[in-house]
Design an enzyme around this catalytic site. Structure first.
Site, PDB file in Angstrom:
ATOM      1  N   ASN A  62      54.451  57.776 -60.499  1.00  0.00           N
ATOM      2  CA  ASN A  62      54.810  59.142 -59.860  1.00  0.00           C
ATOM      3  C   ASN A  62      54.051  60.273 -60.799  1.00  0.00           C
ATOM      4  OD1 ASN A  62      56.659  58.366 -57.837  1.00  0.00           O
ATOM      5  ND2 ASN A  62      57.787  57.735 -59.580  1.00  0.00           N
ATOM      6  N   HIS A  73      68.558  69.899 -71.053  1.00  0.00           N
ATOM      7  CA  HIS A  73      67.341  70.204 -71.953  1.00  0.00           C
ATOM      8  C   HIS A  73      67.903  71.015 -73.119  1.00  0.00           C
ATOM      9  CE1 HIS A  73      68.399  73.844 -69.588  1.00  0.00           C
ATOM     10  NE2 HIS A  73      67.901  74.509 -70.674  1.00  0.00           N
ATOM     11  N   ASP A  75      66.709  73.904 -75.712  1.00  0.00           N
ATOM     12  CA  ASP A  75      66.313  75.441 -75.922  1.00  0.00           C
ATOM     13  C   ASP A  75      65.891  75.622 -76.997  1.00  0.00           C
ATOM     14  OD1 ASP A  75      67.314  76.191 -73.247  1.00  0.00           O
ATOM     15  OD2 ASP A  75      68.827  77.491 -74.253  1.00  0.00           O
ATOM     16  N   HIS A  79      62.123  80.562 -76.962  1.00  0.00           N
ATOM     17  CA  HIS A  79      62.664  80.736 -75.569  1.00  0.00           C
ATOM     18  C   HIS A  79      63.044  82.292 -75.356  1.00  0.00           C
ATOM     19  CE1 HIS A  79      64.508  80.305 -71.642  1.00  0.00           C
ATOM     20  NE2 HIS A  79      65.685  80.102 -71.970  1.00  0.00           N
TER      21      HIS A  79
HETATM   22 MN    MN Z   1      67.642  76.527 -71.230  1.00  0.00          MN
END
Ligand code: MN
Length: 257
Positions: A62, A73, A75, A79
């Site tokens: 894919n 996730h 950071d 960010h």
């Molecule tokens: Mn985040």
């Protein structure tokens, strides 16, 4: 025996358990929603290239599209505007991705009050019971919110006044960033800040102070309830997206049984 052979032996015999703190990544994984005037992150999406068919007779694969901040996730400091000169997610020193982790559990208080905010006094009380926060380690702030992770609406818990999810006070975020020895904060919610943190001063203090101090965030963790308050090791594996502000991550904990 070397230290590493002791480790692999303990893993094989189950004396050390590997706990998966990662949410499954699919198009149903809840994502952050910002007010409509802002750019939006996108869901995780798979697009099939071939599946043992005329497009590729012996292979299945894919393509995927995903926000950097989708699902469980990491950071990175860059960010946030306060950390704009800090590391991107590919620059995070790898030795910081394997660190001690402690768990501060306020799930009961969050069940009673979804807008619950952690205060410095709560962390101080935890330290009186369990000892100091780990130098260079992670603090997982357990709210029980992972029980809501199967649905977008339940997870964001928004009404006409905005999202209602637990987080921490401005002073607690500043203290953890600037005065505590932790390398980052892990949470079970969609972001490290409270749902109402858009209206705090500064807005989104966890992002502003932690990332501005070169520290990190981990979000949408699950199974933190299976970790001891102290003594586990966290292994975080964000994708090394060059210049990226964060990345989906496989996050594991090693727990001695
Ligand atoms: Mn985040």
């Amino acid at each position: 025996m070397t230290v590493l052979s002791q480790l692999t032996d303990a893993l094989r015999t189950g004396r050390i358990e590997v706990v998966d703190l990662t949410a499954p990544l699919s198009s149903r994984t809840p994502i952050l929603e910002l007010p409509p005037q802002f750019g939006q992150t996108q869901r995780f999406e798979l697009a099939e290239i071939s599946r043992y068919d005329e497009r590729g007779p012996a292979w299945y694969w894919n393509n995927f599209r995903s926000g950097e901040h989708t699902g469980t996730h990491f950071d990175a400091p860059n960010h946030w505007v306060t950390g704009r000169d800090g590391h991107d997610v590919a620059e995070v020193p790898v030795e910081r991705l394997i660190r001690p982790v402690v768990v501060l559990d306020v799930a009961e208080r969050c069940a009673a009050d979804p807008d619950f905010l952690l205060e410095v006094d709560d962390v101080r009380a935890w330290e009186r019971e369990h000892g100091p926060l780990p130098d260079g380690g992670w603090l997982i702030y357990r709210t029980g919110w992972d029980a809501r992770a199967s649905g977008q609406e339940e997870f964001l818990n928004a009404d006409g006044t905005g999202p209602h999810t637990p987080g921490m006070s401005v002073e607690c975020a500043r203290w953890l960033a600037e005065e505590s020895p932790v390398v980052g904060i892990g949470v079970e919610t969609v972001g490290t800040d409270a749902g109402a943190a858009h209206s705090f001063d500064p807005p989104f203090p966890c992002h502003a102070y932690l990332l501005g101090s070169g520290k990190y965030g981990l979000t949408q963790l699950r199974n933190a309830g299976r970790l001891p308050a102290t003594g586990a090791v966290l292994v975080a594996g964000p994708l090394p997206i060059v210049t990226g502000s964060g990345a989906p991550a496989r996050v594991l904990a090693l727990v001695e049984r």
